[in-house]
Scaffold this active site. Structure first.
Site, PDB file in Angstrom:
ATOM      1  N   HIS A 188      -8.744  10.642   8.003  1.00  8.75           N
ATOM      2  CA  HIS A 188      -7.999   9.915   9.036  1.00  8.75           C
ATOM      3  C   HIS A 188      -6.676   9.498   8.403  1.00  8.75           C
ATOM      4  O   HIS A 188      -6.649   8.992   7.281  1.00  8.75           O
ATOM      5  CB  HIS A 188      -8.801   8.693   9.493  1.00  8.75           C
ATOM      6  CG  HIS A 188      -7.944   7.640  10.107  1.00  8.75           C
ATOM      7  ND1 HIS A 188      -7.094   7.924  11.156  1.00  8.75           N
ATOM      8  CD2 HIS A 188      -7.754   6.324   9.805  1.00  8.75           C
ATOM      9  CE1 HIS A 188      -6.441   6.820  11.470  1.00  8.75           C
ATOM     10  NE2 HIS A 188      -6.818   5.847  10.669  1.00  8.75           N
ATOM     11  N   CYS A 220     -10.265   3.994  14.631  1.00  4.78           N
ATOM     12  CA  CYS A 220      -9.883   5.131  13.765  1.00  4.78           C
ATOM     13  C   CYS A 220     -11.050   6.076  13.503  1.00  4.78           C
ATOM     14  O   CYS A 220     -10.847   7.232  13.142  1.00  4.78           O
ATOM     15  CB  CYS A 220      -9.315   4.620  12.450  1.00  4.78           C
ATOM     16  SG  CYS A 220      -7.913   3.545  12.707  1.00  4.78           S
ATOM     17  N   ASN A 237       0.162   6.515  11.869  1.00  2.00           N
ATOM     18  CA  ASN A 237      -1.279   6.420  12.077  1.00  2.00           C
ATOM     19  C   ASN A 237      -1.561   6.514  13.580  1.00  2.00           C
ATOM     20  O   ASN A 237      -1.208   5.613  14.332  1.00  2.00           O
ATOM     21  CB  ASN A 237      -1.768   5.085  11.495  1.00  2.00           C
ATOM     22  CG  ASN A 237      -3.253   4.846  11.684  1.00  2.00           C
ATOM     23  OD1 ASN A 237      -3.888   5.472  12.527  1.00  2.00           O
ATOM     24  ND2 ASN A 237      -3.810   3.920  10.920  1.00  2.00           N
TER      25      ASN A 237
HETATM   26  N1  COA Z   1       8.711  -4.182   6.451  1.00  2.00           N
HETATM   27  C1  COA Z   1       9.131  -4.948   5.427  1.00  2.00           C
HETATM   28  N2  COA Z   1       8.366  -5.869   4.850  1.00  2.00           N
HETATM   29  C2  COA Z   1       7.135  -6.036   5.313  1.00  2.00           C
HETATM   30  C3  COA Z   1       6.630  -5.277   6.387  1.00  2.00           C
HETATM   31  C4  COA Z   1       7.479  -4.321   6.957  1.00  2.00           C
HETATM   32  N3  COA Z   1       7.100  -3.527   7.966  1.00  2.00           N
HETATM   33  N4  COA Z   1       5.366  -5.655   6.620  1.00  2.00           N
HETATM   34  C5  COA Z   1       5.074  -6.629   5.749  1.00  2.00           C
HETATM   35  N5  COA Z   1       6.144  -6.856   4.960  1.00  2.00           N
HETATM   36  C6  COA Z   1       6.264  -7.811   3.870  1.00  2.00           C
HETATM   37  C7  COA Z   1       5.325  -8.973   3.994  1.00  2.00           C
HETATM   38  O1  COA Z   1       5.859  -9.919   4.882  1.00  2.00           O
HETATM   39  C8  COA Z   1       5.271  -9.484   2.572  1.00  2.00           C
HETATM   40  O2  COA Z   1       6.410 -10.247   2.310  1.00  2.00           O
HETATM   41  P1  COA Z   1       6.321 -11.528   1.325  1.00  2.00           P
HETATM   42  O3  COA Z   1       5.883 -10.991  -0.011  1.00  2.00           O
HETATM   43  O4  COA Z   1       7.725 -12.029   1.343  1.00  2.00           O
HETATM   44  O5  COA Z   1       5.311 -12.433   1.950  1.00  2.00           O
HETATM   45  C9  COA Z   1       5.376  -8.199   1.753  1.00  2.00           C
HETATM   46  O6  COA Z   1       5.911  -7.200   2.634  1.00  2.00           O
HETATM   47  C10 COA Z   1       4.054  -7.747   1.202  1.00  2.00           C
HETATM   48  O7  COA Z   1       3.103  -7.833   2.235  1.00  2.00           O
HETATM   49  P2  COA Z   1       1.623  -7.406   2.018  1.00  2.00           P
HETATM   50  O8  COA Z   1       0.915  -7.438   3.325  1.00  2.00           O
HETATM   51  O9  COA Z   1       1.036  -8.173   0.880  1.00  2.00           O
HETATM   52  O10 COA Z   1       1.868  -5.900   1.556  1.00  2.00           O
HETATM   53  P3  COA Z   1       0.866  -4.841   1.060  1.00  2.00           P
HETATM   54  O11 COA Z   1       1.280  -4.359  -0.253  1.00  2.00           O
HETATM   55  O12 COA Z   1      -0.556  -5.230   1.249  1.00  2.00           O
HETATM   56  O13 COA Z   1       1.151  -3.653   2.093  1.00  2.00           O
HETATM   57  C11 COA Z   1       0.201  -2.638   4.018  1.00  2.00           C
HETATM   58  C12 COA Z   1       0.925  -3.845   3.459  1.00  2.00           C
HETATM   59  C13 COA Z   1      -0.080  -2.896   5.485  1.00  2.00           C
HETATM   60  C14 COA Z   1       1.109  -1.414   3.905  1.00  2.00           C
HETATM   61  C15 COA Z   1      -1.086  -2.414   3.184  1.00  2.00           C
HETATM   62  O14 COA Z   1      -1.826  -3.600   3.089  1.00  2.00           O
HETATM   63  C16 COA Z   1      -1.928  -1.346   3.745  1.00  2.00           C
HETATM   64  O15 COA Z   1      -1.562  -0.193   3.691  1.00  2.00           O
HETATM   65  N6  COA Z   1      -3.112  -1.700   4.283  1.00  2.00           N
HETATM   66  C17 COA Z   1      -3.943  -0.746   4.991  1.00  2.00           C
HETATM   67  C18 COA Z   1      -3.422  -0.675   6.351  1.00  2.00           C
HETATM   68  C19 COA Z   1      -3.984   0.443   7.157  1.00  2.00           C
HETATM   69  O16 COA Z   1      -4.042   1.547   6.697  1.00  2.00           O
HETATM   70  N7  COA Z   1      -4.381   0.145   8.371  1.00  2.00           N
HETATM   71  C20 COA Z   1      -4.910   1.097   9.243  1.00  2.00           C
HETATM   72  C21 COA Z   1      -6.317   1.374   8.863  1.00  2.00           C
HETATM   73  S1  COA Z   1      -7.051   2.378   9.983  1.00  2.00           S
END
Ligand code: COA
Length: 330
Positions: free
Chosen positions: A257, A113, A287
């Site tokens: 980004h 990224c 993204n």
């Molecule tokens: N659809 C539905 N549910 C989903 C899912 C999807 N696409 N992806 C994950 N889940 C679920 C998980 O399985 C979890 O379920 P559970 O509570 O039953 O175990 C629940 O959603 C919460 O998961 P979690 O990973 O704790 O969610 P979060 O609040 O951390 O959000 C992201 C996940 C990825 C959106 C968040 O962590 C994030 O934005 N991180 C940064 C990611 C990013 O920007 N990456 C690129 C950087 S360059």
């Protein structure tokens, strides 16, 4: 004093729009979850026969046209991607060939990224030292070929999209262009967001079991990425401002980004920026990693939100971890 000026921008996203609702039919997810957690409403997926070099070529041709240049006038290509068309050689030489250019150097940047900012940092040094005078810097990504749409990969599968953005850089003696660019990395977090295989740390470098166990698609600890991103991007913005002595209040537009709308909103809040100084288009494209900054830059310029003399700050954070920022007088 020689500085690096942006002569033009260009972009290309594939024609196919994949909405969150469409993803609901392919995997266990919901439009509501994706919107709430990431702000993404749709992303683009490339056609079966489209490559990262094809997207890069279209974006580059647009940038060349806007600069009133022919590809043969380029003296260097820098291409950033985390989704190369082939294991080797890098996508840069395929882009070069498609542009009908020979002999000029092609540098492939592997900083995910932050790839565009790492590329800009190198281009800026090369231009200021006089090594090259017309550099094409491209970010291109074709994530749709390697998304994990299974339950295990749904956290990343919904985030990433395809696209390319390009800029043409040249020297100027005017008081404009790149005022500062800083890049960083912290390899202690290398496996927090990564794709393990194919990789020569393994013998052989990929197996059928790797594919069955999905080691060849991205794996992410989302919360860790989030936590570091919202800290590092404001830090990097302040660093480039500190280097130039310019106050944050003078910045006209921040182009982060496009990782996640919630990350960008947290960065905006930390910096205390009003909405009109923050550019977001992740809603439409997801993204696009190394391509996201040049795509957003192109759109912000095309929409008239960045005009002559505007002070623009670019900032990124991503896998590695890698991050950085650049301050540009447009
Ligand atoms: N659809 C539905 N549910 C989903 C899912 C999807 N696409 N992806 C994950 N889940 C679920 C998980 O399985 C979890 O379920 P559970 O509570 O039953 O175990 C629940 O959603 C919460 O998961 P979690 O990973 O704790 O969610 P979060 O609040 O951390 O959000 C992201 C996940 C990825 C959106 C968040 O962590 C994030 O934005 N991180 C940064 C990611 C990013 O920007 N990456 C690129 C950087 S360059």
């Amino acid at each position: 004093m020689i500085r690096t000026r942006f002569l033009s921008t260009g972009f290309r996203v594939p024609d196919r729009v994949v909405t969150n609702h469409e993803l609901e039919g392919m995997m266990e997810t919901s439009d509501e979850w994706i919107r709430q957690r990431s702000g993404i409403e749709a992303r683009r997926w490339a056609a079966e026969d489209e490559t990262g070099a094809d997207l890069a070529e279209s974006a580059s041709r647009m940038a060349l046209e806007h600069a009133g240049m022919d590809a043969t006038e380029l003296d260097c290509i820098i291409l950033a991607t985390l989704s190369p068309d082939h294991f080797f050689p890098g996508t840069g030489v395929f882009l070069q060939r498609q542009l009908g250019v020979t002999d000029i150097p092609c540098l492939d940047v592997r900083n995910q990224c932050s790839g565009f900012l790492y590329g800009l940092s190198v281009a800026d040094a090369w231009i200021r030292t006089g090594a090259y005078r017309r550099i094409l810097l491209v970010g291109t990504e074709l994530h749709s070929a390697g998304l994990d749409l299974s339950l295990r990969g749904r956290d990343t599968g919904v985030l990433f999209g395809d696209g390319a953005g390009a800029v043409i850089l040249a020297p100027t003696e005017e008081a404009r262009g790149v005022l500062a660019v800083k890049v960083h990395a912290d390899g202690r977090h290398a496996e927090t967001l990564w794709t393990d295989v194919p990789g020569c740390a393994h013998r052989p470098y990929i197996t059928c079991a790797d594919i069955e166990e999905k080691h060849h698609v991205p794996a992410m600890q989302g919360r860790e990425v989030f936590r570091h991103a919202v800290k590092r991007m404001p830090e990097a913005v302040r660093e480039v401002l500190g280097e130039t002595g310019l106050p944050l209040a003078e910045v006209d537009m921040v182009i982060p980004h496009q990782a996640n709308l919630r990350i960008s909103q947290a960065v905006q809040k930390t910096l205390g920026l009003p909405d009109e100084k923050m550019y977001n288009n992740i809603q439409r494209y997801g993204n696009t990693t190394a391509a996201s900054i040049p795509i957003a830059l192109h759109e912000a310029v095309a929409e008239g939100r960045i005009g002559d003399g505007a002070l623009v700050c670019l900032t990124a954070f991503g896998s590695g971890f890698t991050w950085g920022a650049a301050l540009v007088r447009w």
